[in-house]
Enzyme design. Structure first.
Site, PDB file in Angstrom:
ATOM      1  N   VAL A  65       0.804  -1.224   0.000  1.00 62.57           N
ATOM      2  CA  VAL A  65       0.000   0.000   0.000  1.00 62.57           C
ATOM      3  C   VAL A  65       0.838   1.276   0.000  1.00 62.57           C
ATOM      4  O   VAL A  65       0.295   2.372  -0.101  1.00 62.57           O
ATOM      5  CB  VAL A  65      -0.975   0.034   1.200  1.00 62.57           C
ATOM      6  CG1 VAL A  65      -1.968  -1.098   1.118  1.00 62.57           C
ATOM      7  CG2 VAL A  65      -0.212  -0.009   2.522  1.00 62.57           C
ATOM      8  N   VAL A  79       7.227   4.183   1.280  1.00 64.53           N
ATOM      9  CA  VAL A  79       7.268   5.542   0.740  1.00 64.53           C
ATOM     10  C   VAL A  79       6.738   6.540   1.761  1.00 64.53           C
ATOM     11  O   VAL A  79       7.294   7.631   1.936  1.00 64.53           O
ATOM     12  CB  VAL A  79       6.479   5.620  -0.580  1.00 64.53           C
ATOM     13  CG1 VAL A  79       6.323   7.064  -1.038  1.00 64.53           C
ATOM     14  CG2 VAL A  79       7.184   4.813  -1.658  1.00 64.53           C
ATOM     15  N   LYS A 136      13.177  -1.060  10.956  1.00 63.77           N
ATOM     16  CA  LYS A 136      12.381  -2.126  10.329  1.00 63.77           C
ATOM     17  C   LYS A 136      12.605  -3.378  11.178  1.00 63.77           C
ATOM     18  O   LYS A 136      13.659  -4.027  11.094  1.00 63.77           O
ATOM     19  CB  LYS A 136      12.861  -2.366   8.900  1.00 63.77           C
ATOM     20  CG  LYS A 136      12.047  -3.411   8.133  1.00 63.77           C
ATOM     21  CD  LYS A 136      10.786  -2.812   7.559  1.00 63.77           C
ATOM     22  CE  LYS A 136      10.076  -3.825   6.665  1.00 63.77           C
ATOM     23  NZ  LYS A 136       8.832  -3.276   6.084  1.00 63.77           N
ATOM     24  N   GLY A 192       6.266  -1.386   9.976  1.00 60.64           N
ATOM     25  CA  GLY A 192       5.878  -2.776  10.126  1.00 60.64           C
ATOM     26  C   GLY A 192       5.959  -3.540   8.820  1.00 60.64           C
ATOM     27  O   GLY A 192       6.334  -3.006   7.770  1.00 60.64           O
ATOM     28  N   ALA A 193       5.592  -4.814   8.888  1.00 63.57           N
ATOM     29  CA  ALA A 193       5.533  -5.680   7.712  1.00 63.57           C
ATOM     30  C   ALA A 193       4.078  -6.010   7.429  1.00 63.57           C
ATOM     31  O   ALA A 193       3.351  -6.441   8.324  1.00 63.57           O
ATOM     32  CB  ALA A 193       6.328  -6.960   7.956  1.00 63.57           C
ATOM     33  N   GLY A 194       3.641  -5.768   6.187  1.00 66.39           N
ATOM     34  CA  GLY A 194       2.250  -6.068   5.858  1.00 66.39           C
ATOM     35  C   GLY A 194       1.288  -5.201   6.649  1.00 66.39           C
ATOM     36  O   GLY A 194       1.500  -4.003   6.820  1.00 66.39           O
ATOM     37  N   GLY A 249      -1.429   5.972   0.338  1.00 61.21           N
ATOM     38  CA  GLY A 249      -0.038   5.762  -0.033  1.00 61.21           C
ATOM     39  C   GLY A 249       0.308   5.991  -1.482  1.00 61.21           C
ATOM     40  O   GLY A 249       1.472   6.263  -1.799  1.00 61.21           O
TER      41      GLY A 249
END
Length: 242
Positions: A13, A17, A37, A110-112, A170
């Site tokens: 999404v 960025v 991260k 985050g991830a996902g 996004g």
């Protein structure tokens, strides 16, 4: 302590960025910025990951990746498949607290989505945000399906006592369709507040100087930018009526 957690309504999404935009605008104002991260997936050793893109776009060097797994899966599944220890978010919380000393802004990507599992116990980025007392930036898609994804994300945050910093679209296209234009108002209704930003599609391909201008235009004043949600909403609705 100044920490913002960036999550998405699903994968792809524009979290990276948006993270880079937040970092670029803060750094341009002279604020020390660190980007974290906790777990990078889908990237092999030696390959550029999300933090490389953040560093390039925002022009910052203080980035920290705590774990990396090669398969493009959730952190828990990727760690299991790789035969590696999972990301321990309690340890991440401790390290983020250490990094956030003084007036430093720490951005945690985050991830996902919000409830993606980081370990076999089901620990999520929502847990990390709650432990840190950090507000969460939710990055959403503009197109069909985003209303349900965003509503579910915000409901899960509210259920867990996690504060919303704002909803950011996004990747907004040059030619939005009917659903996208209609969704602007509905996303604000779901969030019970104006949009906190809208970044154009393709922003990640800009050079750092162009990206900074775009980031400032695309983020709300609460994040140091100049985005006007009312003007954007009115222009979108006006375009839809022509």
């Amino acid at each position: 302590m100044s920490v913002l957690v960036i999550t998405g309504t699903c994968t792809g999404v524009g979290k990276t960025v948006v993270t880079a935009a937040l970092a670029a605008v803060a750094a341009a104002r002279g604020a020390p910025v660190t980007v974290v991260k906790p777990g990078q997936t889908g990237v092999g050793d030696g390959e550029p990951g999300d933090l490389d893109e953040v560093a390039r776009l925002a022009g910052i060097g203080d980035v920290h990746e705590f774990a990396r797994f090669p398969d493009p899966l959730s952190p828990a599944a990727a760690a299991r498949r790789a035969g590696l220890p999972p990301v321990r978010l309690p340890d991440v919380a401790k390290r983020v607290r250490e990094l956030s000393g003084g007036n430093r802004l720490v951005l945690v990507e985050g991830a996902g989505g919000l409830l993606v599992r980081y370990d076999e116990e089901g620990t999520t980025i929502a847990d990390l945000a709650r432990w840190l007392g950090a507000a969460v930036v939710v990055v959403a898609r503009p197109d069909l399906g985003t209303l349900n994804h965003t509503a579910l994300t915000l409901e899960a945050m509210a259920h867990r006592g996690v504060q919303l910093a704002g909803v950011v679209i996004g990747a907004w296209p040059d030619e939005p369709d009917l659903a996208m234009r209609s969704n602007v108002r509905d996303l604000e209704t779901i969030a019970a507040r104006p949009l906190a930003g809208v970044l154009p599609a393709g922003a990640g391909a800009l050079d750092p100087a162009e990206f900074l201008v775009t980031a400032h235009r695309g983020l709300a004043p609460s994040f140091g930018g100049g985005f006007d949600a009312v003007t954007f909403r009115d222009s979108v609705l006006e375009k839809g009526n022509t």
